[in-house]
Design a protein around this motif. Structure first.
Motif, PDB file in Angstrom:
ATOM      1  N   SER A   1     -65.796 -39.601  -7.515  1.00 13.11           N
ATOM      2  CA  SER A   1     -66.807 -39.100  -6.793  1.00 13.11           C
ATOM      3  C   SER A   1     -67.647 -38.011  -7.604  1.00 13.11           C
ATOM      4  O   SER A   1     -68.337 -37.187  -5.937  1.00 13.11           O
ATOM      5  CB  SER A   1     -65.988 -38.499  -4.984  1.00 13.11           C
ATOM      6  N   LEU A   2     -67.931 -37.688  -8.519  1.00 17.10           N
ATOM      7  CA  LEU A   2     -68.061 -37.195  -9.366  1.00 17.10           C
ATOM      8  C   LEU A   2     -69.768 -38.147 -10.012  1.00 17.10           C
ATOM      9  O   LEU A   2     -69.733 -38.862 -10.111  1.00 17.10           O
ATOM     10  CB  LEU A   2     -67.822 -36.354 -10.574  1.00 17.10           C
ATOM     11  N   LEU A   3     -71.018 -36.422  -9.794  1.00 20.99           N
ATOM     12  CA  LEU A   3     -72.573 -36.516 -10.264  1.00 20.99           C
ATOM     13  C   LEU A   3     -72.635 -36.487 -11.318  1.00 20.99           C
ATOM     14  O   LEU A   3     -72.667 -34.916 -11.277  1.00 20.99           O
ATOM     15  CB  LEU A   3     -72.796 -36.493  -9.002  1.00 20.99           C
ATOM     16  N   GLY A   4     -72.993 -37.470 -12.374  1.00 20.54           N
ATOM     17  CA  GLY A   4     -73.266 -36.734 -13.655  1.00 20.54           C
ATOM     18  C   GLY A   4     -73.915 -35.995 -13.476  1.00 20.54           C
ATOM     19  O   GLY A   4     -74.046 -35.573 -14.623  1.00 20.54           O
ATOM     20  N   ASN A   5     -75.013 -35.849 -12.883  1.00 17.42           N
ATOM     21  CA  ASN A   5     -76.390 -35.129 -13.044  1.00 17.42           C
ATOM     22  C   ASN A   5     -76.538 -34.163 -12.376  1.00 17.42           C
ATOM     23  O   ASN A   5     -77.053 -32.890 -13.022  1.00 17.42           O
ATOM     24  CB  ASN A   5     -77.899 -35.451 -12.569  1.00 17.42           C
ATOM     25  N   LEU A   6     -75.544 -33.355 -12.110  1.00 20.99           N
ATOM     26  CA  LEU A   6     -75.299 -32.326 -11.612  1.00 20.99           C
ATOM     27  C   LEU A   6     -74.171 -31.414 -11.928  1.00 20.99           C
ATOM     28  O   LEU A   6     -73.533 -31.919 -13.202  1.00 20.99           O
ATOM     29  CB  LEU A   6     -74.974 -32.528  -9.746  1.00 20.99           C
TER      30      LEU A   6
ATOM     31  N   GLU B   1     -71.676 -27.358  -8.996  1.00 24.21           N
ATOM     32  CA  GLU B   1     -72.563 -27.738  -8.331  1.00 24.21           C
ATOM     33  C   GLU B   1     -71.328 -29.497  -7.708  1.00 24.21           C
ATOM     34  O   GLU B   1     -71.128 -29.642  -6.106  1.00 24.21           O
ATOM     35  CB  GLU B   1     -73.461 -28.200  -8.232  1.00 24.21           C
TER      36      GLU B   1
ATOM     37  N   LEU C   1     -69.667 -29.680  -3.201  1.00 26.77           N
ATOM     38  CA  LEU C   1     -71.358 -30.479  -3.174  1.00 26.77           C
ATOM     39  C   LEU C   1     -71.415 -30.460  -1.784  1.00 26.77           C
ATOM     40  O   LEU C   1     -72.671 -30.605  -1.368  1.00 26.77           O
ATOM     41  CB  LEU C   1     -70.991 -32.095  -3.275  1.00 26.77           C
ATOM     42  N   CYS C   2     -70.378 -30.917  -0.947  1.00 21.90           N
ATOM     43  CA  CYS C   2     -70.699 -30.567   0.905  1.00 21.90           C
ATOM     44  C   CYS C   2     -70.675 -30.035   1.126  1.00 21.90           C
ATOM     45  O   CYS C   2     -71.807 -29.744   2.486  1.00 21.90           O
ATOM     46  CB  CYS C   2     -69.809 -31.670   1.479  1.00 21.90           C
TER      47      CYS C   2
ATOM     48  N   LEU D   1     -71.819 -26.758   0.344  1.00 21.17           N
ATOM     49  CA  LEU D   1     -71.827 -25.512  -1.563  1.00 21.17           C
ATOM     50  C   LEU D   1     -72.170 -24.246  -0.074  1.00 21.17           C
ATOM     51  O   LEU D   1     -72.668 -24.247   1.206  1.00 21.17           O
ATOM     52  CB  LEU D   1     -73.509 -25.982  -1.292  1.00 21.17           C
TER      53      LEU D   1
ATOM     54  N   ALA E   1     -71.870 -34.869 -16.383  1.00 26.35           N
ATOM     55  CA  ALA E   1     -71.939 -36.267 -17.506  1.00 26.35           C
ATOM     56  C   ALA E   1     -71.152 -35.990 -19.481  1.00 26.35           C
ATOM     57  O   ALA E   1     -71.061 -36.807 -19.971  1.00 26.35           O
ATOM     58  CB  ALA E   1     -73.157 -37.327 -17.512  1.00 26.35           C
ATOM     59  N   SER E   2     -71.673 -34.386 -19.213  1.00 31.00           N
ATOM     60  CA  SER E   2     -71.428 -33.882 -21.232  1.00 31.00           C
ATOM     61  C   SER E   2     -69.330 -33.955 -20.379  1.00 31.00           C
ATOM     62  O   SER E   2     -69.352 -33.325 -21.637  1.00 31.00           O
ATOM     63  CB  SER E   2     -72.045 -33.033 -21.359  1.00 31.00           C
ATOM     64  N   LEU E   3     -68.953 -34.357 -19.775  1.00 34.73           N
ATOM     65  CA  LEU E   3     -67.526 -34.791 -19.979  1.00 34.73           C
ATOM     66  C   LEU E   3     -66.688 -35.454 -20.171  1.00 34.73           C
ATOM     67  O   LEU E   3     -67.008 -36.421 -20.318  1.00 34.73           O
ATOM     68  CB  LEU E   3     -67.382 -33.167 -18.576  1.00 34.73           C
TER      69      LEU E   3
END
Lengths: 326, 497
Positions: free
Chosen positions: B88-93, B97, B101-102, B104, B138-140
Motif C-alpha cells: 500500500s506504499l506510494l512511491g512518490n512520497l 510520510e 500516511l493516514c 500524519l 520508489a528508490s528502495l
C-alpha cells in the motif's frame, strides 16, 4: 549555501522549464526593443497573471491525477456575473459583485468535485460537461460582449504598487502561491500527492480520497475565479467568451512546468514558471515579425518543444534513479 | 486483550465463490497461519478484515463485540491493520510520510515534520532502514519496500494484525527481523494472522493453522505435530507424496552439451563489473543471490529489456536491440510482476494466451484452449477476463502464452512470487518439460529452496549465484542445497551491504 541551492536546482524536476523561461526571457530582452523596460515588464506581468492563476489552480487537480477542462468557462462565468451585477440594473458594488462571482466559481468547483470525486465519473468527460454548463450560463447571463467594470480597479491593477515595491497585479499570483504552499504544508498536502500516485492504495491506507479530490477541484475553480478578476483588471469589460482559450493554455503550461498528467508529481511554482514561459513565447513570436499566418504555427511548435523536452527530461531522470538502485 | 472471531464469512465475486461459511476464532496473543492454494480465499479473507471488501454474509467479532468493518478507515479505528501483498506504499512520497500516511501528526493545522521523523525513526531503526527515512519509497529495493509495508502496520499499533504474503519477497535475514517483531506483538496480546506460502516460515512463526481450500475451511489445528505432507495434502485435496515422487523420477535424457548461447562481458544495469555466461541447449540454470545483486538484470538484459545486447548464438554473432527481436529469435520472458509485465488484465484468457504467437509472430495459434487445459488453468471459460483468475492461475496463462511460441531460451524472473506450493510444483514440471524438448531455461528466484526443487530433479542443470552483478559461484548436482546457496550468497570476507 549557494552551492546547495545550485545542486537542488540541478536535480529539480522543474529544471527544463526554468532553463526555457530564462532563455526566452533573455532572447526577448536582447531582440525586442523596449521589452526590458520597467513599463513593458509591468505590462508583461499584468497580462500573464490570469493564466498564472489558472495554472496554479490546475496544478493541484493534476497532482491528484485529475483534469479540469472547465477553468476557462469559469473565467467567462465570473467575468459576466461581475460585470452584469455592477451594471445599472443591479448596481452592486465592486466588492459585492466579485463576492457573488467567486460564489459562482465555487459552485462549479463543488459540482466538479462531487461528480469526479464522489460519483467517480471520468474527469475528462465530467469537466468537459461542466465547462459547457458554465459557458452556457455565461452566455445566458450576457449574450454579447458589453458592460463596463470599475475604471478605478483597472487603474489599480495595471499600475498600482503595494508598499511602493510590489506591483498590485503580482498580488494575484502571490496569494494563490501562498495558499498552495500552506495547503502543501498540511497533511492534506501530502494526501494530494498520495491520491495522484495511486488512488486505490491511498484509499487502502485510510485516506478519504473523495474529499481530497473535491477540495482540489474547488481550489482549481476558485483560482479560475481569481484569474477572471485579474482579467477584468486588464480589460475592464464583459465578454462571455473571454476565457475559453485559457483552458488548454493553462494545461499546457502546467505540464511544461513539470506537473505530471499522470498525477503525483510537480508543484505550483513550476506550473507558474510554465505560464511565464508560455507568455514569453507569445512575445517572441509576435516580435519576430512573422506573417500573421505563421504565428500560431510558430507558437505551437515552441510549445511542443517545451512539452517534449519536459517529458524526455523526466524519462531520463527516472532511468537515472532506477540505475542508482540497481 | 483483543480476540478475533469470524462467523460464517461468505463472499462471492460473480459466479466465483471466494469464501464459503468460514468460521474460526483467534485468542489474544495467538499467531495463526492461514494456509491454502491460490484462489483458496486467503486474500479475500484479509481484504474483508481490512475493510476493502465486504462479506456477503457472516459476522466479525472483536473482543466479544460484533463489529462492522465498512471501510479501511473503520478497520483502522478498530485496530485491525492489514499489510498488503500488493503493497500500500506510494512511491512518490518519502518513507516517513508513507509510514503515517493516514494520521500524519499535526501542529495546529500543519504537518508536524519533526514528529513524523521522530516516530518514523523509532520503527525504521528496527529494520535498519533509518537512512532511508527521507528518501522516496520508489528508490528502495523490493525487499526493503516489503519491510516498510510491515513497518507501516507496526506504527499503527495494531490490535489485530493480518500479514498477507509479506515474506514472499524477503530474504532470510529480513524474515528474522519480522519474526522478532511478531513475537513482540504477540507478547503484547495482539492477534495475528500470518499468510504465507513458505512452509518453513509457518512452522517457525505460527502456533496454529487454518487451512482453506476453494474458499472453504478445511481444518484448524495447532501446528505442532502436523506434518508438511499432511498440510500439502489438505491444501490440494490429494495425497501429495505421490505427486512429489512422480516428479522426482525424471528421465535422464542428457542433451549433448551443445552451447547454444554465449554471452561475454555483459555489464548489468547498476553494476560496473561485467558477467559472462554460456547457456547449453536443454539446460536449466537457476539464478540465486541476495536481493538486488543483478539476478533480474541478467534475464532482463538477455531479453534486450535494458538496451541493445550482443551475444553469440549457435556460433554466429547475434545483436538484439529490443524485446521484439528477442521474441523473433525464440526468446521468451516471464516476469514475477504479473500485473505490470505479464497479463493484459481485462482481456480474455484466449487473447492473453495468443498475445505473442498471434500478434507478434504473426502465426495463428489454433491450440490456445488446448494449452490452457494442458496447464490446468482453473477457469469457467476461455473467454473470461484474466483478472478474474487468482494470481497462480494468471501466471499459468502467461506460461502457456510463451510455451506455445516454442521458445529456444526461456527467461523467468521470479515467476512464482506469491504462488502456492502446488502451482509452483506444476510450474517446475513445465520447465522440466520445456528443457527436455531442448529449450534452455534461465530461472531467477528469491527463494533458494525453490531453486533446489527446480534443479535437483533435473539432471542437466546448475545453480549460479550472483553477487554485485557477477557470477561468483556455480553449484551442480549434489552440491545444490539451500544451505550451500545461503553459504555462497555472501562472499567470504564480504559484508552484507
Amino acid at each position: 549555501m549557494s552551492k546547495r541551492l545550485l545542486s537542488r536546482l540541478a536535480n529539480s524536476p522543474q529544471l527544463p522549464v526554468i532553463v526555457l523561461a530564462v532563455a526566452f526571457f533573455c532572447w526577448n530582452a536582447l531582440t525586442l526593443r523596449g521589452f526590458f523596460t520597467p513599463a513593458s515588464l509591468r505590462e508583461f506581468l499584468n497580462l500573464m497573471v490570469p493564466l498564472g492563476c489558472l495554472t496554479i489552480g490546475s496544478s493541484m487537480v493534476l497532482v491528484t491525477g485529475g483534469l479540469d477542462l472547465s477553468v476557462g468557462a469559469v473565467v467567462c462565468l465570473v467575468n459576466v456575473t461581475v460585470i452584469t451585477l455592477m451594471g445599472k440594473n443591479y448596481g452592486f458594488s465592486l466588492a459585492a459583485a466579485i463576492g457573488v462571482g467567486m460564489l459562482a466559481a465555487l459552485g462549479i468547483g463543488l459540482l466538479n468535485g462531487l461528480v469526479v470525486g464522489y460519483l467517480r465519473i471520468n474527469a475528462l468527460l465530467a469537466t468537459f460537461a461542466t465547462q459547457s454548463v458554465a459557458a452556457g450560463a455565461a452566455l445566458w447571463i450576457m449574450p454579447r460582449p458589453g458592460g463596463r467594470g470599475s475604471t478605478a480597479m483597472v487603474k489599480w491593477f495595471k499600475s498600482g504598487w503595494l508598499a511602493g515595491v510590489i506591483p498590485t497585479s503580482a498580488l494575484f499570483l502571490l496569494i494563490p502561491l501562498v495558499i498552495w504552499y500552506l495547503i502543501r504544508a498540511t497533511p492534506f498536502g501530502v494526501w494530494l500527492y498520495a491520491v495522484g500516485q495511486d488512488e486505490q492504495k491511498a484509499f487502502l491506507s485510510g485516506i478519504r480520497t473523495r474529499g481530497v479530490k473535491l477540495m482540489a477541484y474547488v481550489f482549481s475553480a476558485l483560482m479560475a475565479g481569481l484569474g477572471s478578476i485579474a482579467l477584468l483588471g486588464n480589460i475592464g469589460g464583459g465578454d462571455p467568451n473571454v476565457g475559453m482559450s485559457l483552458t488548454l493554455s493553462a494545461m499546457a503550461s502546467t505540464v511544461i512546468g513539470g506537473v505530471s498528467l499522470a498525477g503525483g508529481e510537480g508543484d505550483a511554482l513550476g506550473a507558474l514558471i510554465g505560464a511565464v514561459f508560455f507568455n514569453l513565447i507569445i512575445y517572441t513570436v509576435f516580435g519576430a515579425n512573422l506573417s500573421v499566418f505563421y504565428q500560431d504555427l510558430a507558437t505551437g511548435l515552441i510549445i511542443l518543444l517545451g512539452i517534449v523536452g519536459m517529458t524526455l527530461y523526466k524519462q531520463h531522470n527516472v532511468r537515472k534513479r532506477r540505475d542508482f538502485t540497481g | 486483550m483483543s480476540t478475533l472471531e469470524c462467523q460464517g464469512l461468505t463472499k462471492s465475486f460473480g459466479a466465483v465463490q471466494a469464501l464459503q461459511n468460514v468460521s474460526f476464532s483467534i485468542a489474544a496473543g495467538e499467531v495463526r497461519a492461514i494456509f491454502g492454494g491460490n484462489g483458496s480465499g486467503k486474500s479475500t479473507l484479509a481484504k474483508i478484515l481490512g475493510g476493502s471488501v465486504f462479506a456477503d454474509q457472516g459476522r466479525i467479532i472483536c473482543a466479544g463485540q460484533p463489529v462492522n468493518v465498512t471501510s479501511p478507515v473503520a478497520a483502522k479505528n478498530l485496530g485491525i491493520i492489514v499489510t498488503s501483498q500488493e503493497l500500500s506504499l506510494l512511491g512518490n512520497l518519502t518513507v516517513e510520510e508513507n509510514l503515517q500516511l493516514c494520521d500524519l501528526p499535526r501542529r495546529v493545522l500543519f504537518t508536524d515534520r519533526q514528529r513524523i521523523h521522530q516516530e518514523a525513526m523509532l520503527v525504521l531503526e528496527r529494520f535498519h532502514l533509518e537512512k532511508f527515512a527521507r528518501s522516496p519509497v520508489a528508490s528502495l529495493a523490493p525487499n526493503q519496500q516489503y519491510l516498510l509495508e510491515f513497518a507501516k502496520a507496526l506504527i499503527q499499533k495494531p490490535k489485530i494484525l493480518v500479514i498477507d504474503e509479506i515474506t514472499s519477497a524477503l530474504y532470510r535475514e529480513d524474515v528474522a527481523q519480522v519474526k522478532a517483531v511478531i513475537n513482540e506483538l504477540k507478547a503484547g496480546g495482539c492477534c495475528q494472522l500470518f499468510i504465507s506460502h513458505r512452509l518453513n516460515e509457518l512452522y517457525d512463526i505460527c502456533e496454529s493453522i487454518t487451512i482453506l481450500r476453494n474458499g472453504e475451511l478445511v481444518e484448524t489445528a495447532p501446528l505442532a505435530g502436523i506434518s508438511e505432507d499432511h498440510l500439502l495434502s489438505q491444501v490440494s485435496g490429494q495425497d501429495v507424496t505421490k505427486v512429489i515422487l512422480r516428479s522426482r523420477q525424471t528421465t535422464r535424457l542428457d542433451n549433448s552439451d551443445k552451447t547454444f548461447l554465449k554471452v561475454r562481458d555483459l555489464a548489468l544495469p547498476g553494476f560496473t563489473d561485467s558477467v559472462s555466461l554460456d547457456i547449453a541447449q536443454g539446460e536449466i540454470i537457476g539464478v540465486a543471490g541476495l536481493q538486488g545483486n543483478g539476478q533480474s538484470g541478467l534475464v532482463r538484459s538477455l531479453f534486450a529489456l535494458e538496451g541493445p545486447i550482443g551475444m553469440e548464438c549457435d556460433g554466429a554473432s547475434l545483436k538484439l536491440s529490443n524485446p521484439s527481436q528477442a521474441v523473433h529469435h525464440g526468446f521468451a520472458f516471464v516476469s514475477g510482476d504479473r500485473e505490470r509485465e505479464g497479463t493484459f488484465s481485462i482481456r480474455s484468457l484466449l487473447e492473453n494466451t495468443g498475445a505473442v504467437t498471434d500478434l507478434v509472430l504473426g502465426k495463428k495459434n489454433r491450440h490456445k484452449e488446448e494449452s490452457l487445459r494442458q496447464y490446468r488453468v482453473a477457469m469457467r471459460s476461455a473467454r473470461q477476463p484474466i483478472r478474474t483468475l487468482s494470481g497462480g492461475n494468471q501466471q499459468k496463462v502467461v506460461l502457456a502464452r510463451w510455451t506455445t511460441t516454442d521458445p529456444r531460451l526461456f527467461l523467468a524472473d521470479d515467476p512464482t512470487k506469491g504462488i502456492d506450493v502446488t502451482a509452483r510444483r506444476e510450474v517446475h514440471s513445465f520447465m522440466h518439460e520445456l528443457a527436455r524438448r531442448g529449450t534452455s531455461v534461465v530461472f531467477v528466484s528469491s527463494d533458494s529452496e525453490e531453486l533446489v526443487d527446480l534443479t535437483r530433479t533435473y539432471s542437466n542443470s546448475r545453480v549460479i549465484i550472483m553477487y554485485k552483478g557477477q557470477i561468483i559461484q556455480t553449484l551442480k548436482g549434489a552440491a545444490i542445497s539451500a544451505e550451500n546457496i545461503a553459504y555462497h550468497e555472501v562472499p567470504k570476507g564480504g559484508s552484507l551491504t
